[in-house]
Design a protein around this motif. Structure first.
Motif, PDB file in Angstrom:
ATOM      1  N   PRO A   1       9.032  -7.009   7.353  1.00 62.08           N
ATOM      2  CA  PRO A   1       8.241  -6.414   6.885  1.00 62.08           C
ATOM      3  C   PRO A   1       7.153  -7.159   5.789  1.00 62.08           C
ATOM      4  O   PRO A   1       7.327  -7.970   5.384  1.00 62.08           O
ATOM      5  CB  PRO A   1       8.207  -4.681   5.761  1.00 62.08           C
ATOM      6  N   VAL A   2       5.836  -7.198   5.793  1.00 63.10           N
ATOM      7  CA  VAL A   2       5.279  -8.126   5.037  1.00 63.10           C
ATOM      8  C   VAL A   2       5.994  -7.065   3.158  1.00 63.10           C
ATOM      9  O   VAL A   2       5.901  -6.762   3.385  1.00 63.10           O
ATOM     10  CB  VAL A   2       3.404  -8.645   4.852  1.00 63.10           C
ATOM     11  N   ARG A   3       5.286  -8.383   2.420  1.00 62.90           N
ATOM     12  CA  ARG A   3       5.072  -8.047   0.865  1.00 62.90           C
ATOM     13  C   ARG A   3       4.121  -6.514   0.745  1.00 62.90           C
ATOM     14  O   ARG A   3       3.602  -6.794   1.609  1.00 62.90           O
ATOM     15  CB  ARG A   3       4.850  -9.095   0.620  1.00 62.90           C
ATOM     16  N   GLY A   4       4.638  -5.742   0.523  1.00 64.46           N
ATOM     17  CA  GLY A   4       3.969  -4.268   0.002  1.00 64.46           C
ATOM     18  C   GLY A   4       3.819  -3.773   1.489  1.00 64.46           C
ATOM     19  O   GLY A   4       3.349  -2.934   1.534  1.00 64.46           O
ATOM     20  N   GLY A   5       4.422  -4.337   2.884  1.00 63.47           N
ATOM     21  CA  GLY A   5       4.128  -3.475   3.293  1.00 63.47           C
ATOM     22  C   GLY A   5       5.464  -1.940   3.765  1.00 63.47           C
ATOM     23  O   GLY A   5       5.737  -1.166   3.511  1.00 63.47           O
ATOM     24  N   ASN A   6       4.794  -1.528   4.475  1.00 65.84           N
ATOM     25  CA  ASN A   6       4.712   0.292   4.592  1.00 65.84           C
ATOM     26  C   ASN A   6       4.627   0.557   3.852  1.00 65.84           C
ATOM     27  O   ASN A   6       6.010   1.698   3.520  1.00 65.84           O
ATOM     28  CB  ASN A   6       6.084   0.089   5.799  1.00 65.84           C
ATOM     29  N   VAL A   7       4.281   0.445   2.590  1.00 70.01           N
ATOM     30  CA  VAL A   7       4.288   1.082   1.507  1.00 70.01           C
ATOM     31  C   VAL A   7       2.481   1.939   1.091  1.00 70.01           C
ATOM     32  O   VAL A   7       1.649   1.281   1.540  1.00 70.01           O
ATOM     33  CB  VAL A   7       4.838   0.313  -0.110  1.00 70.01           C
ATOM     34  N   ARG A   8       2.604   2.722   0.864  1.00 72.82           N
ATOM     35  CA  ARG A   8       1.815   3.611   0.468  1.00 72.82           C
ATOM     36  C   ARG A   8       1.614   3.737  -1.354  1.00 72.82           C
ATOM     37  O   ARG A   8       1.975   3.585  -1.681  1.00 72.82           O
ATOM     38  CB  ARG A   8       1.219   5.532   0.885  1.00 72.82           C
ATOM     39  N   ARG A   9       0.302   2.808  -1.283  1.00 73.00           N
ATOM     40  CA  ARG A   9       0.074   2.400  -3.225  1.00 73.00           C
ATOM     41  C   ARG A   9      -0.026   4.312  -3.945  1.00 73.00           C
ATOM     42  O   ARG A   9      -0.720   4.664  -3.306  1.00 73.00           O
ATOM     43  CB  ARG A   9      -0.698   1.618  -3.446  1.00 73.00           C
ATOM     44  N   ALA A  10       0.516   3.278  -5.420  1.00 69.79           N
ATOM     45  CA  ALA A  10      -0.990   4.898  -6.250  1.00 69.79           C
ATOM     46  C   ALA A  10      -1.903   4.758  -6.069  1.00 69.79           C
ATOM     47  O   ALA A  10      -2.826   3.309  -5.683  1.00 69.79           O
ATOM     48  CB  ALA A  10      -0.177   4.596  -7.258  1.00 69.79           C
ATOM     49  N   GLY A  11      -2.532   5.829  -5.520  1.00 68.83           N
ATOM     50  CA  GLY A  11      -4.105   6.188  -5.608  1.00 68.83           C
ATOM     51  C   GLY A  11      -4.910   5.888  -4.656  1.00 68.83           C
ATOM     52  O   GLY A  11      -5.838   5.957  -4.223  1.00 68.83           O
ATOM     53  N   LEU A  12      -3.642   5.501  -3.611  1.00 69.37           N
ATOM     54  CA  LEU A  12      -4.586   4.932  -2.333  1.00 69.37           C
ATOM     55  C   LEU A  12      -5.472   5.910  -1.536  1.00 69.37           C
ATOM     56  O   LEU A  12      -6.713   5.255  -1.590  1.00 69.37           O
ATOM     57  CB  LEU A  12      -3.661   5.119  -1.379  1.00 69.37           C
ATOM     58  N   ASP A  13      -5.019   7.630  -2.038  1.00 72.27           N
ATOM     59  CA  ASP A  13      -6.234   8.589  -1.675  1.00 72.27           C
ATOM     60  C   ASP A  13      -7.318   8.734  -2.553  1.00 72.27           C
ATOM     61  O   ASP A  13      -8.666   8.515  -1.927  1.00 72.27           O
ATOM     62  CB  ASP A  13      -5.485   9.574  -1.136  1.00 72.27           C
ATOM     63  N   PHE A  14      -7.065   8.551  -3.509  1.00 70.07           N
ATOM     64  CA  PHE A  14      -8.152   8.751  -4.533  1.00 70.07           C
ATOM     65  C   PHE A  14      -7.114   8.645  -6.164  1.00 70.07           C
ATOM     66  O   PHE A  14      -5.966   9.039  -5.750  1.00 70.07           O
ATOM     67  CB  PHE A  14      -8.745  10.395  -4.683  1.00 70.07           C
ATOM     68  N   ARG A  15      -8.137   8.727  -7.231  1.00 68.76           N
ATOM     69  CA  ARG A  15      -7.514   8.721  -8.726  1.00 68.76           C
ATOM     70  C   ARG A  15      -8.027   9.878  -9.458  1.00 68.76           C
ATOM     71  O   ARG A  15      -8.767  10.259  -9.211  1.00 68.76           O
ATOM     72  CB  ARG A  15      -7.225   7.583  -9.147  1.00 68.76           C
ATOM     73  N   GLU A  16      -7.001  10.079 -10.406  1.00 66.16           N
ATOM     74  CA  GLU A  16      -7.823  11.134 -11.288  1.00 66.16           C
ATOM     75  C   GLU A  16      -9.090  11.174 -12.010  1.00 66.16           C
ATOM     76  O   GLU A  16      -9.313   9.903 -11.906  1.00 66.16           O
ATOM     77  CB  GLU A  16      -6.747  11.169 -12.540  1.00 66.16           C
ATOM     78  N   GLY A  17     -10.169  11.645 -11.865  1.00 66.84           N
ATOM     79  CA  GLY A  17     -11.561  11.558 -12.364  1.00 66.84           C
ATOM     80  C   GLY A  17     -12.736  11.207 -11.678  1.00 66.84           C
ATOM     81  O   GLY A  17     -13.239  11.051 -11.205  1.00 66.84           O
ATOM     82  N   GLU A  18     -11.601  11.064  -9.823  1.00 68.01           N
ATOM     83  CA  GLU A  18     -12.679  10.477  -8.955  1.00 68.01           C
ATOM     84  C   GLU A  18     -14.092  12.055  -8.534  1.00 68.01           C
ATOM     85  O   GLU A  18     -12.736  13.059  -8.688  1.00 68.01           O
ATOM     86  CB  GLU A  18     -12.076   9.994  -8.221  1.00 68.01           C
TER      87      GLU A  18
END
Length: 392
Positions: A124-141
């Motif tokens: 993988p690349v650095r950070g590859g194959n990972v869904r970061r926190a808040g990728l879809d949305f964040r609290e308050g949006e």
């Protein structure tokens, strides 16, 4: 009397609508309604970094390996410890990334013997194959804006955003009355001077996907006393009549509305078919008087009734949106009224019906779209672009 342009008539019709009060319902009961307020995320999604693939959670700086596999992280059962240099955990799609890891080595690029893991591909690349926190949305949006319709996918979005209930506009009470001494219920025995009533059935179908409680006033006779009494008695958010809106001796909807304490906002539109439509109010209810001709009634319902119902229900953007299509054949120059030609759409190319007489209900039934011809539009050639409204 000057005919009102279609766009101006739509603006004035929408202004007649008074939004219904909101109510809060379980999410499953809100589908098809309109959000009465912005729906804001109550949580972040994903709440923490998750694996996007099946494989092994590793530290990018440990590439190209090898690694010792020290545990497993699955959806709903995350690895409790911390991964240190030279270590890895088995991980599955949707599982939380263990502390100390920052990428996922997919299983197709990994070789494992016992607890020993080696690289068998590019990695993988650095950070590859990972869904970061808040990728879809964040609290308050804002997840769903006020006035947007609650679709099944928006309901799911609200649920994953932390909601169990939503504020939406209540159902709209729509009263429908057909007028005309010549009308009899569909399926009844029919005399030579009579017609089966079809507009109530058609309007009910055109409103079926909207949040409506329908009040069927049936067939009203061409008598002032009967029309006035019906208009006074009905309790609704919107009263829709068909027939009796033109200038004949038996066209009594307009005077009956005034006699019942109502008011007229406008009458007659620069529209073909559908010119003799009226709009007004009686008390808290909006009133739309459609032509009795079924083709005209259908087109005015699409252009005015459906948008007004949606606006009353809380829709922010209720008007139908045209799309572009290519003309299959030439069209002559248009006259002073905006025309809606019955047509069929195949593969992006649109063809008009041979006979456009507004009495032709079978032509309308066989059409799946309407070609919009602006007032005084010049002649159009085959291959030109045209605006159309698609029919359900």
């Amino acid at each position: 009397m000057t005919l009102l342009p279609v766009a101006d008539a739509q603006t004035r019709v929408l202004a007649l609508g008074r939004a219904v009060r909101p109510e809060t319902l379980p999410i499953a009961d809100t589908i098809g309604r309109y959000a009465a307020a912005d729906i804001v995320a109550l949580r972040t999604q994903p709440a923490r970094p998750l694996s996007a693939m099946d494989g092994y959670a590793i530290r990018f700086d440990d590439l190209p390996g090898p690694w010792d596999v020290i545990g497993e992280s699955a959806a709903g059962a995350s690895f409790p410890g911390t991964v240190t240099p030279g270590q890895a955990t088995r991980i599955f799609t949707g599982a939380a990334m263990p502390a100390g890891t920052d990428c996922v080595l997919v299983q197709e690029e990994a070789a494992r013997e016992g607890d020993r893991l080696t690289l068998a591909g590019e990695g993988p690349v650095r950070g590859g194959n990972v869904r970061r926190a808040g990728l879809d949305f964040r609290e308050g949006e804002v997840l769903i804006a006020a006035g947007e319709r609650i679709t099944p996918t928006r309901a799911a979005l609200a649920a994953i955003g932390g909601h169990g209930t939503l504020p939406v506009g209540r159902r709209v009470r729509v009263a429908i009355a057909a007028t005309g001494d010549e009308l009899v219920p569909a399926g009844s025995a029919i005399g030579p001077d009579q017609l089966p009533e079809t507009n109530g059935l058609m309007l009910a179908g055109l409103l079926a996907d909207l949040p409506v409680d329908r009040i069927d006033l049936g067939i009203l006779p061409d008598r002032m006393d009967a029309l006035e009494a019906a208009f006074r008695a009905v309790d609704c958010d919107l009263l829709v009549t068909t027939g009796g809106a033109s200038v004949g001796d038996h066209d009594l909807v307009k005077p009956a509305l005034i006699a019942a304490g109502g008011s007229l906002d406008f009458w007659r539109i620069a529209l073909r078919p559908g010119k003799p439509m009226l709009a007004g109010r009686r008390g808290d209810a909006a009133v739309l008087g459609l032509p009795g001709n079924p083709v005209s009634a259908c087109i005015t319902a699409i252009l005015f009734v459906r948008p007004l119902v949606a606006r009353i229900a809380g829709a922010a953007d209720p008007l139908p949106r045209p799309i572009a299509a290519t003309l299959a054949h030439p069209l002559p120059a248009n006259g002073p009224r905006q025309d809606y030609l019955r047509a069929t759409l195949i593969g992006g190319t649109v063809s008009t019906a041979a006979i456009q007489d507004s009495s032709m209900l079978r032509t309308l039934a066989r059409s799946d779209c309407l070609i919009i011809r602006a007032p005084h539009a010049p002649a159009a050639m085959a291959g030109d672009s045209a605006e159309i409204l698609q029919l359900a």
